[in-house]
Design a protein around this motif. Structure first.
Motif, mmCIF file in Angstrom:
data_model
loop_
_atom_site.group_PDB
_atom_site.id
_atom_site.type_symbol
_atom_site.label_atom_id
_atom_site.label_comp_id
_atom_site.label_asym_id
_atom_site.label_seq_id
_atom_site.Cartn_x
_atom_site.Cartn_y
_atom_site.Cartn_z
ATOM 1 N N LEU A 5 55.264 0.160 13.113
ATOM 2 C CA LEU A 5 55.309 -0.001 14.568
ATOM 3 C C LEU A 5 55.951 1.224 15.214
ATOM 4 C CD1 LEU A 5 56.368 -3.755 14.897
ATOM 5 C CD2 LEU A 5 54.176 -2.763 15.583
ATOM 6 N N GLY A 6 57.023 1.720 14.607
ATOM 7 C CA GLY A 6 57.680 2.914 15.126
ATOM 8 C C GLY A 6 56.761 4.124 15.097
ATOM 9 N N ALA A 7 55.950 4.238 14.042
ATOM 10 C CA ALA A 7 55.014 5.356 13.941
ATOM 11 C C ALA A 7 53.950 5.281 15.036
ATOM 12 C CB ALA A 7 54.355 5.352 12.564
ATOM 13 N N VAL A 8 53.486 4.073 15.352
ATOM 14 C CA VAL A 8 52.489 3.921 16.420
ATOM 15 C C VAL A 8 53.095 4.286 17.770
ATOM 16 C CG1 VAL A 8 51.088 2.242 17.688
ATOM 17 C CG2 VAL A 8 51.106 2.213 15.196
ATOM 18 N N VAL A 9 54.313 3.846 18.021
ATOM 19 C CA VAL A 9 54.986 4.191 19.279
ATOM 20 C C VAL A 9 55.141 5.706 19.404
ATOM 21 C CG1 VAL A 9 57.156 4.018 20.555
ATOM 22 C CG2 VAL A 9 56.169 1.980 19.495
ATOM 23 N N THR A 10 55.512 6.343 18.304
ATOM 24 C CA THR A 10 55.620 7.807 18.303
ATOM 25 C C THR A 10 54.268 8.448 18.597
ATOM 26 O OG1 THR A 10 57.425 7.711 16.686
ATOM 27 C CG2 THR A 10 56.286 9.826 16.949
ATOM 28 N N GLY A 11 53.221 7.922 17.967
ATOM 29 C CA GLY A 11 51.876 8.436 18.221
ATOM 30 C C GLY A 11 51.465 8.257 19.666
ATOM 31 N N MET A 12 51.842 7.139 20.277
ATOM 32 C CA MET A 12 51.521 6.915 21.687
ATOM 33 C C MET A 12 52.202 7.953 22.565
ATOM 34 S SD MET A 12 51.789 2.740 21.732
ATOM 35 C CE MET A 12 51.626 2.606 23.526
ATOM 36 N N ALA A 13 53.434 8.291 22.233
ATOM 37 C CA ALA A 13 54.154 9.302 23.008
ATOM 38 C C ALA A 13 53.509 10.675 22.862
ATOM 39 C CB ALA A 13 55.613 9.351 22.566
ATOM 40 N N LEU A 14 53.010 10.979 21.661
ATOM 41 C CA LEU A 14 52.419 12.292 21.414
ATOM 42 C C LEU A 14 51.014 12.420 21.990
ATOM 43 C CD1 LEU A 14 53.558 12.850 17.712
ATOM 44 C CD2 LEU A 14 54.525 13.886 19.784
ATOM 45 N N LEU A 15 50.270 11.301 22.006
ATOM 46 C CA LEU A 15 48.874 11.338 22.452
ATOM 47 C C LEU A 15 48.681 10.775 23.853
ATOM 48 C CD1 LEU A 15 47.080 10.088 19.195
ATOM 49 C CD2 LEU A 15 47.184 12.439 20.052
ATOM 50 N N GLY A 16 49.761 10.412 24.507
ATOM 51 C CA GLY A 16 49.668 9.726 25.788
ATOM 52 C C GLY A 16 48.890 10.448 26.866
ATOM 53 N N GLY A 17 48.792 11.742 26.788
ATOM 54 C CA GLY A 17 48.042 12.472 27.802
ATOM 55 C C GLY A 17 46.563 12.555 27.514
ATOM 56 N N SER A 18 46.128 11.987 26.394
ATOM 57 C CA SER A 18 44.733 12.065 25.985
ATOM 58 C C SER A 18 44.167 10.665 25.795
ATOM 59 C CB SER A 18 44.617 12.844 24.664
ATOM 60 O OG SER A 18 43.343 12.668 24.077
ATOM 61 N N TRP A 19 42.855 10.542 26.042
ATOM 62 C CA TRP A 19 42.211 9.254 25.817
ATOM 63 C C TRP A 19 42.143 8.901 24.332
ATOM 64 C CZ3 TRP A 19 41.324 5.581 29.286
ATOM 65 C CH2 TRP A 19 41.305 5.931 30.629
ATOM 66 N N TRP A 20 42.454 9.844 23.459
ATOM 67 C CA TRP A 20 42.517 9.545 22.028
ATOM 68 C C TRP A 20 43.599 8.525 21.719
ATOM 69 C CZ3 TRP A 20 38.856 10.432 18.698
ATOM 70 C CH2 TRP A 20 37.973 11.500 18.907
ATOM 71 N N VAL A 21 44.515 8.323 22.656
ATOM 72 C CA VAL A 21 45.583 7.349 22.433
ATOM 73 C C VAL A 21 45.012 5.943 22.247
ATOM 74 C CG1 VAL A 21 45.989 6.743 24.871
ATOM 75 C CG2 VAL A 21 47.889 6.672 23.224
ATOM 76 N N LEU A 22 43.811 5.704 22.783
ATOM 77 C CA LEU A 22 43.197 4.379 22.638
ATOM 78 C C LEU A 22 42.883 4.058 21.175
ATOM 79 C CD1 LEU A 22 40.747 4.178 25.677
ATOM 80 C CD2 LEU A 22 43.116 3.404 25.498
ATOM 81 N N ALA A 23 42.769 5.101 20.345
ATOM 82 C CA ALA A 23 42.510 4.856 18.925
ATOM 83 C C ALA A 23 43.683 4.137 18.258
ATOM 84 C CB ALA A 23 42.232 6.178 18.212
ATOM 85 N N LEU A 24 44.856 4.196 18.886
ATOM 86 C CA LEU A 24 46.028 3.529 18.324
ATOM 87 C C LEU A 24 46.094 2.056 18.712
ATOM 88 C CD1 LEU A 24 48.772 6.269 18.879
ATOM 89 C CD2 LEU A 24 47.663 5.631 16.738
ATOM 90 N N ALA A 25 45.301 1.633 19.697
ATOM 91 C CA ALA A 25 45.339 0.232 20.133
ATOM 92 C C ALA A 25 44.907 -0.726 19.018
ATOM 93 C CB ALA A 25 44.486 0.041 21.378
ATOM 94 N N PRO A 26 43.804 -0.452 18.293
ATOM 95 C CA PRO A 26 43.450 -1.341 17.174
ATOM 96 C C PRO A 26 44.521 -1.372 16.083
ATOM 97 C CG PRO A 26 41.582 0.033 17.795
ATOM 98 C CD PRO A 26 42.773 0.572 18.508
ATOM 99 N N VAL A 27 45.134 -0.220 15.833
ATOM 100 C CA VAL A 27 46.195 -0.164 14.817
ATOM 101 C C VAL A 27 47.370 -1.037 15.240
ATOM 102 C CG1 VAL A 27 47.769 1.342 13.548
ATOM 103 C CG2 VAL A 27 45.499 2.177 14.198
ATOM 104 N N LEU A 28 47.737 -0.941 16.522
ATOM 105 C CA LEU A 28 48.844 -1.751 17.023
ATOM 106 C C LEU A 28 48.488 -3.237 16.989
ATOM 107 C CD1 LEU A 28 51.651 -1.804 18.212
ATOM 108 C CD2 LEU A 28 50.645 -1.520 20.498
ATOM 109 N N ALA A 29 47.232 -3.569 17.256
ATOM 110 C CA ALA A 29 46.803 -4.968 17.203
ATOM 111 C C ALA A 29 46.965 -5.537 15.795
ATOM 112 C CB ALA A 29 45.350 -5.084 17.652
#
Length: 351
Positions: A55-79
């Motif tokens: 979960l911490g790794a996903v949150v970190t990824g969201m912070a790093l990718l937040g300016g890009s629509w690629w951040v949506l790729a983390l939504a299934p992982v978080l689910a």
């Protein structure tokens, strides 16, 4: 809809319960003798730690990718990780992790209320009533008439929009699960009115902390449009995952007659539950709930012991002539959907 397979024999052909003694006691004694009810604290500590790190790794990824629509790729992982979180909360509610009620409640509050926004108290109360009387139309809240119905008698009372839903409920089941994540949050907040003052304050504080934390995470890591898209995708896939984990367990299985013979614990749990075949991937994806029969017979049994208990339970049922239903994952969905389709048949015939 496809026809169901692996169905149970008609009640008239099922072996009757013995007049004396307990069918369950010898199995319980054997299970205890193998140490399968002893807790696996180390296993759960590792599971909780790995889940938290992911979960911490996903949150970190969201912070790093937040300016890009690629951040949506983390939504299934978080689910998927949220489903793992729900499974941990489930096990805490059954005292599988520890016998200390205070610690179990804290684990449930963290994994349910804080991380998922789902009331642990509400869920635990509802789930325990389900375990006590699975598939009992008058006592199991999971088969009460709501969005879905599970008997022809329930279907006969449906009209208007609810009737429209019932006629199509087999086709709408999985689409409706996309809303399950949000529904669980809503039910939790609604249940606060039932709770005592102290419990309401604790549960409510954890729930509000989840809402504040989730919104802060989204709005500080990505623009509003991306945040809305991320939340919609994450919650929809989380609900779908939970629906896929819970759908195979009881739908389409025996439903005890409220006015019929009373079943003992063994028959009440075995005849209303369905196991799912598979290996380690199935165990992981379904959080151990694929061993639904063993879980219902021994709710406090630690998750990693369920597969070890299965051969003993299966052999015991075979000795007593009690059907032990086990099928593949895809076929379990087919059987569950077939049941819901048949329940709605009278309403379709009236059109």
């Amino acid at each position: 809809m496809p026809s169901a397979v692996g169905t149970l024999p008609e009640p008239a052909t099922r072996p009757a319960s013995p007049q004396g003694g307990s069918e369950f006691t010898p199995l319980l004694r054997a299970i205890k003798g193998q140490g399968l009810l002893e807790r696996r604290t180390g296993w759960y500590v590792r599971t909780i730690a790995v889940n938290a790190l992911c979960l911490g790794a996903v949150v970190t990824g969201m912070a790093l990718l937040g300016g890009s629509w690629w951040v949506l790729a983390l939504a299934p992982v978080l689910a998927v990780l949220c489903a793992r979180t729900a499974f941990i909360g489930h096990d805490a509610g059954h005292a599988q992790i520890t016998g200390n009620r205070t610690v179990s409640r804290l684990i449930g509050l963290v994994h349910g209320n804080l991380l998922l926004g789902m009331s642990f108290s509400w869920w635990n109360d509802k789930h325990n009533r389900h375990h006590a009387n699975p598939n009992h139309i008058e006592k199991d809240p999971d088969v009460a008439a709501d969005v879905l119905v599970f008997t022809s008698k329930q279907a006969a009372t449906r009209a208007g929009f609810r009737g429209w839903l019932t006629r199509r409920q087999a086709w709408l089941f999985f689409p409706l699960t996309l809303l399950e994540g949000l529904a669980l949050k809503l039910y939790g907040f609604q249940d606060l009115r039932r709770q005592g003052r102290r419990e309401r304050l604790v549960e409510g504080a954890f729930l509000l902390a989840h809402v504040a934390g989730y919104l802060t995470l989204l709005l500080t890591t990505m623009p509003l449009g991306q945040a809305l898209a991320f939340a919609a995708l994450h919650q929809a896939l989380f609900g779908l995952h939970l629906g896929m984990a819970f759908a195979p367990n009881h739908k389409g299985m025996e439903m005890p007659d409220p006015d019929g013979d009373k079943w003992g614990h063994l028959r009440r749990q075995v005849l209303t539950s369905r196991n799912i075949k598979g290996g380690a991937l199935t165990d992981w994806f379904l959080g151990g709930l694929n061993y639904q029969i063993e879980h219902h017979l021994f709710p406090s049994m630690p998750r990693p012991h369920l597969r070890l208990a299965q051969p003993m339970v299966k052999a015991h049922c075979r000795e007593l002539g009690i059907p032990f239903v086990e099928t593949g994952l895809v076929d379990s969905y087919r059987q569950a959907l077939r049941h819901m389709y048949e329940v709605g048949e009278p309403l379709r015939a009236d059109i």
